[in-house]
Design an enzyme around this catalytic site. Structure first.
Site, PDB file in Angstrom:
ATOM      1  CD  GLU A 100      -2.145  -3.105  -3.599  1.00 22.79           C
ATOM      2  OE1 GLU A 100      -1.677  -1.979  -3.885  1.00 22.79           O
ATOM      3  OE2 GLU A 100      -3.361  -3.348  -3.585  1.00 22.79           O
ATOM      4  CD  GLU A 152      -3.939   1.097  -0.990  1.00 19.51           C
ATOM      5  OE1 GLU A 152      -4.419   1.990  -1.697  1.00 19.51           O
ATOM      6  OE2 GLU A 152      -2.761   0.731  -1.085  1.00 19.51           O
ATOM      7  CG  HIS A 208      -8.799  -3.174  -4.881  1.00 17.32           C
ATOM      8  ND1 HIS A 208      -7.685  -3.911  -4.518  1.00 17.32           N
ATOM      9  CD2 HIS A 208      -8.315  -1.995  -5.339  1.00 17.32           C
ATOM     10  CE1 HIS A 208      -6.586  -3.204  -4.771  1.00 17.32           C
ATOM     11  NE2 HIS A 208      -6.944  -2.033  -5.265  1.00 17.32           N
ATOM     12  NE  ARG A 215      -4.933  -7.838  -1.423  1.00 22.14           N
ATOM     13  CZ  ARG A 215      -4.809  -6.570  -1.820  1.00 22.14           C
ATOM     14  NH1 ARG A 215      -3.795  -6.185  -2.563  1.00 22.14           N
ATOM     15  NH2 ARG A 215      -5.691  -5.666  -1.449  1.00 22.14           N
ATOM     16  CG  ASN A 265      -1.708  -2.554  -0.078  1.00 21.11           C
ATOM     17  OD1 ASN A 265      -1.664  -3.742   0.225  1.00 21.11           O
ATOM     18  ND2 ASN A 265      -2.754  -2.012  -0.699  1.00 21.11           N
ATOM     19  CE1 TYR A 267       2.787  -0.211  -4.952  1.00 24.42           C
ATOM     20  CE2 TYR A 267       1.138   0.232  -3.268  1.00 24.42           C
ATOM     21  CZ  TYR A 267       1.555  -0.475  -4.382  1.00 24.42           C
ATOM     22  OH  TYR A 267       0.759  -1.442  -4.933  1.00 24.42           O
TER      23      TYR A 267
HETATM   24  C1  FCB Z   1      -2.586   1.003  -4.411  1.00 23.93           C
HETATM   25  C2  FCB Z   1      -3.840   0.321  -4.924  1.00 23.93           C
HETATM   26  C3  FCB Z   1      -3.629  -0.550  -6.130  1.00 23.93           C
HETATM   27  C4  FCB Z   1      -2.620   0.038  -7.085  1.00 23.93           C
HETATM   28  C5  FCB Z   1      -1.371   0.496  -6.375  1.00 23.93           C
HETATM   29  C6  FCB Z   1      -0.309   1.061  -7.265  1.00 23.93           C
HETATM   30  O1  FCB Z   1      -2.928   2.139  -3.707  1.00 23.93           O
HETATM   31  O2  FCB Z   1      -4.373  -0.489  -3.911  1.00 23.93           O
HETATM   32  O3  FCB Z   1      -4.871  -0.801  -6.725  1.00 23.93           O
HETATM   33  O4  FCB Z   1      -3.208   1.028  -7.824  1.00 23.93           O
HETATM   34  O5  FCB Z   1      -1.697   1.434  -5.389  1.00 23.93           O
END
Ligand code: FCB
Length: 462
Positions: A350, A164, A118, A74, A290, A292
């Site tokens: 992500e 995002e 992006h 991607r 995404n 995290y």
């Molecule tokens: C996300 C972004 C990506 C990267 C990650 C860690 O928010 O989409 O570009 O910076 O965080």
């Protein structure tokens, strides 16, 4: 995409973070170039002018993807590389670059997955017409998207319009830590609104163009766990999810913002026209998100407009970003999104972890924490699948260490280490582990207890 197609084990990057552009005329200036020039905005004064020099080294980078056994990649397309001023004259060399990249991927048997935006808005649009606050920007984005579909649509079958939108609107216009660095909630809502219109117009262009393939938007959200068992905190956690995931997820599926947002923010939240609503409704073929980390949420009547307060989950190990490691939040988020948005196919676009000061020693980069992070998140995704989530692909962030926006180059997310001075790439232990995971059949590897023996990692990494 038919279910019989292989699961897309991949890795992700974005144009500004890896491409570099040291030769003048290679691409137009974007809003992050300008932001990087403001003293104090980017840790270590990092810029996107060189970063991983991917534009020149893309063939080597595709070879690395091959070494990682990636099934999919991607990447994002830099709008100002293709149309330097955002509208008008095309930069043929810029468009050719993506054409060659896609050819290289296809030749390597790697499925190209393209993000159209992006975060790197052509700066001319920001200066001349207030960027994403202006409704014309959405039209210009749709024109840019059409050019890309036409050029790459014969080979690219998986499209993400905007990465995002929450970060663009919130980070850029409410929190203010991202370009263009504004702090004004009403303007943030206006930006979010135009991003949604831009998405809808691009999807309409894709669908009316009769291209073979699928398209969606790249959401992001933390999962929100209630701080206590009380009904108030449970309700507050739902409101927080709607405020983050629902802000962009609801319009692209239901055609409007969540009712909870409308009643909390009132006139500050713009209205969609009937035509916008028609274009937005069901404007995604899949859910892409995404993930995290996760938050805990408590009810705070009378404070925040939506009466909640959230904070990163406490008492967890954290990554170099300060983000708590909460794999079960991924499971819950995937289930929440799938339940709310029609049980559509899902891509995790992500997921990954940052470390600081990673160095190469004897040809190796030892990152057992990253292996553990990725492995536990794979398992969480698997649990979501067992509970009915139709997950079709998983993209680790990131293929290679890169410019982590306002954090500069210190936070390294890559499966591959990049020495930004010499441009030498070294596959980290996590990259070797991932290559092995894919080779052993992905999910099937969960059942087989043995772990990759990394004792010879140095030799293999070279
Ligand atoms: C996300 C972004 C990506 C990267 C990650 C860690 O928010 O989409 O570009 O910076 O965080």
């Amino acid at each position: 995409m038919a279910t019989s197609k292989p699961f897309l084990w991949g890795a992700a990057t974005s144009a500004f973070q890896i491409e570099g552009s040291s030769e003048s005329g290679e691409r137009g200036t974007n809003i992050w170039d300008v932001y990087c020039e403001i003293p104090g905005k980017i840790a270590g004064q990092g810029t996107g002018l060189n970063t991983c020099d991917h534009v020149r080294r893309y063939r080597d980078d595709v070879a690395l993807m091959n070494a990682l056994n990636l099934r999919a990649y991607r990447f994002s397309i830099s709008w100002p590389r293709v149309i330097p001023q955002g509208t008008g004259a095309l930069n043929a060399a810029g468009l050719d670059f993506y054409d060659r990249l896609v050819d290289e991927l296809v030749a390597a048997g790697i499925v190209p997955c393209a993000t159209l935006y992006h975060w790197d808005l052509p700066n001319a649009l920001q200066e001349e017409q207030s960027g994403w606050e202006h409704s014309d920007t959405a039209n210009h984005f749709a024109e840019f998207s059409s050019i890309i579909f036409k050029r790459l649509g014969d080979r690219v079958k998986h499209w993400f319009t905007i990465n995002e939108p929450w970060c663009i609107a919130y980070g850029g216009y409410i929190g203010g830590g991202f370009a263009p660095g504004i702090q004004d909630r009403a303007r943030g809502f206006q930006v979010g609104h135009q991003l949604l219109r831009a998405h809808a117009l691009a999807v309409a262009a894709f669908r009316s163009g009769g291209y073979d393939g699928e398209i969606g938007i790249g959401l992001n959200s933390e999962f929100m766990f209630p701080a206590s068992d009380s009904k108030q905190d449970h309700d507050a956690a739902q409101r927080a999810l709607l405020d983050m995931a629902g802000w962009f997820g609801d319009p692209v599926w239901f055609g409007d913002y969540p009712d909870e947002m409308r009643s909390a923010y009132g006139d500050m939240l713009p209205q969609f026209s009937d035509e916008d609503q028609e274009l937005l409704t069901r404007s995604i073929d899949f859910i892409a998100t995404n993930y995290y980390f996760s938050d805990v949420v408590r009810a705070t009547p009378g404070q925040h407009p939506m009466a909640y307060e959230r904070a990163p989950c406490p008492n967890r190990p954290t990554t170099a970003m300060g983000w708590p490691i909460v794999p079960e939040g991924l499971e819950s988020l995937l289930i929440w999104l799938s339940d709310r948005y029609g049980k559509l196919p899902v891509y995790l676009t992500e997921n990954g972890m940052a470390k600081e000061n990673e160095t190469v020693e004897d040809g190796c980069v030892h990152d057992p924490e990253r292996i553990e992070y990725i492995r536990t998140h794979f398992e969480a995704a698997r649990r979501a699948m067992e509970k009915g989530v139709d997950l079709r692909g998983y993209f680790v962030w990131s293929l290679i260490d890169n410019l982590e926006w306002a954090h500069g180059f210190a936070k390294r997310f890559g499966l591959v280490h990049c020495d930004f001075e010499t441009q030498v790439r070294t596959i980290k232990d996590s990259g070797l582990w991932y290559a092995d995971w894919i080779a052993r059949g992905g999910w099937d590897a969960i059942e087989s207890p043995q772990h990759l023996d990394l004792s010879s990692a140095g030799e293999r990494g070279k």
